[in-house]
Design a protein around this motif. Structure first.
Motif, mmCIF file in Angstrom:
data_model
loop_
_atom_site.group_PDB
_atom_site.id
_atom_site.type_symbol
_atom_site.label_atom_id
_atom_site.label_comp_id
_atom_site.label_asym_id
_atom_site.label_seq_id
_atom_site.Cartn_x
_atom_site.Cartn_y
_atom_site.Cartn_z
ATOM 1 N N THR A 164 -1.089 2.534 5.955
ATOM 2 C CA THR A 164 -0.334 3.168 4.879
ATOM 3 C C THR A 164 1.129 2.746 4.946
ATOM 4 O O THR A 164 1.743 2.714 6.005
ATOM 5 C CB THR A 164 -0.432 4.701 4.964
ATOM 6 O OG1 THR A 164 -0.156 5.122 6.312
ATOM 7 C CG2 THR A 164 -1.820 5.194 4.569
ATOM 8 N N ILE B 173 -6.031 -3.415 -2.945
ATOM 9 C CA ILE B 173 -5.435 -4.606 -2.343
ATOM 10 C C ILE B 173 -6.517 -5.457 -1.686
ATOM 11 O O ILE B 173 -6.506 -6.688 -1.787
ATOM 12 C CB ILE B 173 -4.340 -4.206 -1.333
ATOM 13 C CG1 ILE B 173 -3.143 -3.612 -2.097
ATOM 14 C CG2 ILE B 173 -3.892 -5.407 -0.500
ATOM 15 C CD1 ILE B 173 -2.091 -2.975 -1.212
ATOM 16 N N SER C 278 0.094 -0.476 -4.748
ATOM 17 C CA SER C 278 -1.278 -0.097 -5.044
ATOM 18 C C SER C 278 -1.900 0.622 -3.845
ATOM 19 O O SER C 278 -1.219 1.406 -3.180
ATOM 20 C CB SER C 278 -2.066 -1.352 -5.446
ATOM 21 O OG SER C 278 -3.345 -1.027 -5.919
ATOM 22 N N HIS C 279 -3.148 0.343 -3.568
ATOM 23 C CA HIS C 279 -3.956 1.099 -2.615
ATOM 24 C C HIS C 279 -4.719 0.148 -1.703
ATOM 25 O O HIS C 279 -4.933 -1.020 -2.035
ATOM 26 C CB HIS C 279 -4.960 1.980 -3.357
ATOM 27 C CG HIS C 279 -4.361 2.797 -4.453
ATOM 28 N ND1 HIS C 279 -4.055 4.132 -4.307
ATOM 29 C CD2 HIS C 279 -3.998 2.469 -5.725
ATOM 30 C CE1 HIS C 279 -3.535 4.588 -5.433
ATOM 31 N NE2 HIS C 279 -3.490 3.606 -6.309
ATOM 32 N N SER C 280 -5.202 0.667 -0.582
ATOM 33 C CA SER C 280 -5.899 -0.185 0.387
ATOM 34 C C SER C 280 -7.124 -0.848 -0.232
ATOM 35 O O SER C 280 -7.347 -2.058 -0.068
ATOM 36 C CB SER C 280 -6.299 0.629 1.618
ATOM 37 O OG SER C 280 -7.166 1.694 1.266
ATOM 38 N N GLU D 157 -6.685 2.673 -7.381
ATOM 39 C CA GLU D 157 -7.625 2.579 -6.270
ATOM 40 C C GLU D 157 -9.049 2.419 -6.780
ATOM 41 O O GLU D 157 -9.357 2.734 -7.932
ATOM 42 C CB GLU D 157 -7.512 3.839 -5.402
ATOM 43 C CG GLU D 157 -8.435 3.893 -4.179
ATOM 44 C CD GLU D 157 -8.240 2.749 -3.201
ATOM 45 O OE1 GLU D 157 -8.546 1.592 -3.595
ATOM 46 O OE2 GLU D 157 -7.831 2.992 -2.058
ATOM 47 N N ARG E 116 0.849 -1.191 0.000
ATOM 48 C CA ARG E 116 0.000 0.000 0.000
ATOM 49 C C ARG E 116 0.887 1.243 0.000
ATOM 50 O O ARG E 116 1.955 1.263 0.639
ATOM 51 C CB ARG E 116 -0.905 0.014 1.237
ATOM 52 C CG ARG E 116 -1.873 1.197 1.250
ATOM 53 C CD ARG E 116 -2.694 1.255 2.527
ATOM 54 N NE ARG E 116 -3.554 2.445 2.521
ATOM 55 C CZ ARG E 116 -4.277 2.856 3.553
ATOM 56 N NH1 ARG E 116 -4.247 2.179 4.698
ATOM 57 N NH2 ARG E 116 -5.010 3.950 3.450
ATOM 58 N N THR F 293 1.163 6.283 -5.406
ATOM 59 C CA THR F 293 1.747 4.957 -5.577
ATOM 60 C C THR F 293 3.040 5.019 -6.387
ATOM 61 O O THR F 293 3.989 4.289 -6.106
ATOM 62 C CB THR F 293 0.743 4.010 -6.259
ATOM 63 O OG1 THR F 293 0.095 4.701 -7.327
ATOM 64 C CG2 THR F 293 -0.275 3.508 -5.272
#
Length: 361
Positions: A303, A287, A282-284, A207, A101, A177
């Protein structure tokens, strides 16, 4: 393929789903602490426990004893994954996905400052405030530090555990990212023969697409100018074709997108089985979607955190010809909410609307 509630800009995305949907994914458990229900995601620190790799024996250990040397846990795990691929059917592939993340972005800081209800129903629809910009948010100083922690930990694992570094790197096209991947992997002292860090920028690793401006990516030209040596996938549009400030991706639609992009990572080349270690920055939300697609238990990342997952992919029969992918319209205030302690309440003079607050999309 039947499609519902999609804008014309998304038809190309959905058209590619059919091929990817003929691959089934599953998590191979028993290798990482993050796989186990007893591991608390809210307190887990990947840097304290060898990325979460469990200290255990593998079937391949007996073969390694013939080499007459001691192997680290990560070296033995690498050989175990290679053995799984060697012994598998041609339509089966195993990969270790390092899902990272991004570090804290200005949008994360703003959400903390305003509170989530107010953030979602008003502030996130703006480009920023008088002190910060969060449209396609950049990293805060804290976010940069989180990425540098990941950098230092990767170097420690390389030096002490002789970890096999990623064979392929992928990154979301959003600024936070791109910066995180750069701070994490640039300048590492890699083992001889390692793949060079030149991440492929892929649209579909972004995201979850909401009406928030932090999810609106910048132009291809901007991205290329930021990191000119990094390749951008074929067909990447100059401007963002997916964000419109009005409709938001549902979790089901995002899972279709995640399945599609995973299908572009697995079975990607003649050496795909051998190139089994993959980094995805990538992003929360994305993911979480990937974890759902591969059948992993829910595991939220703070994060800057990283989760490795051993994934089995198997080509199966023809997929269904009908897939419905829906997006939703999101209402928001046109002025700061009156209250947002537990829920957002718009001022009486600023009734919720579904049109963008930011018109330059």
């Amino acid at each position: 393929m039947k499609v519902s509630a999609l804008s014309p800009a998304l038809l190309g995305l959905v058209a590619s789903v059919h091929a990817a949907s003929s691959i089934e994914y599953s998590t191979v458990t028993g290798y990482f602490l993050q796989d186990e229900t007893a591991t608390d995601a809210s307190t887990f620190d990947y840097t304290a426990v060898n990325f979460g790799l469990i200290n255990r024996t593998y079937p391949v250990d007996q073969e390694l004893k013939r080499h007459g040397k001691d192997f680290t846990q990560w070296e033995r795990f690498y050989h175990q994954v290679q053995k799984l691929n060697q012994d598998s059917h041609k339509d089966v592939e195993y990969k270790v996905l390092f899902l990272g993340r991004h570090g804290e972005g200005w949008h994360n800081a703003a959400e903390t400052y305003y509170g989530t209800p107010a953030w979602n129903c008003y502030w996130a629809e703006l480009d920023g405030n008088s002190t910060a910009t969060w449209h396609d948010a950049a990293l805060t100083d804290n976010g940069i530090n989180q990425a540098l922690i990941a950098h230092a930990f990767w170097q420690k694992e390389i030096d002490e555990q002789h970890i096999h570094t990623p064979d392929n790197y992928f990154v979301s096209p959003l600024t936070r990212t791109l910066q995180t991947a750069n701070y994490t992997f640039s300048g590492l002292s890699l083992p001889d023969g390692s793949a060079t860090f030149k991440p492929l920028i892929k649209e579909l690793f972004r995201e979850g697409i909401s009406i928030h401006t932090c999810d609106h990516r910048r132009s291809k030209s901007y991205i290329h100018e930021l990191f000119p040596s990094w390749p951008i996938e074929k067909g990447f549009a100059e401007t963002d074709q997916l964000w419109n400030g009005v409709t938001a991706e549902t979790s089901g639609a995002q899972d279709v997108r995640s399945s599609t992009v995973l299908g572009e990572v697995f079975f990607s080349s003649a050496s795909s089985k051998r190139d089994a270690f993959v980094s995805v920055t990538s992003h929360s939300g994305e993911i979480s979607s990937i974890l759902r697609v591969v059948g992993h238990r829910t595991f939220g990342l703070s994060t800057g955190a990283v989760i490795p997952v051993l994934v089995k992919a198997e080509k199966v029969g023809e997929a269904s010809a009908t897939t419905a992918v829906s997006w939703t319209v999101s209402a928001h205030c046109t002025a700061p909410p009156v209250t947002s302690v537990s829920a957002c309440v718009c001022p009486s003079s600023a009734a919720p609307v579904t049109t963008p607050l930011v018109t330059d999309v």
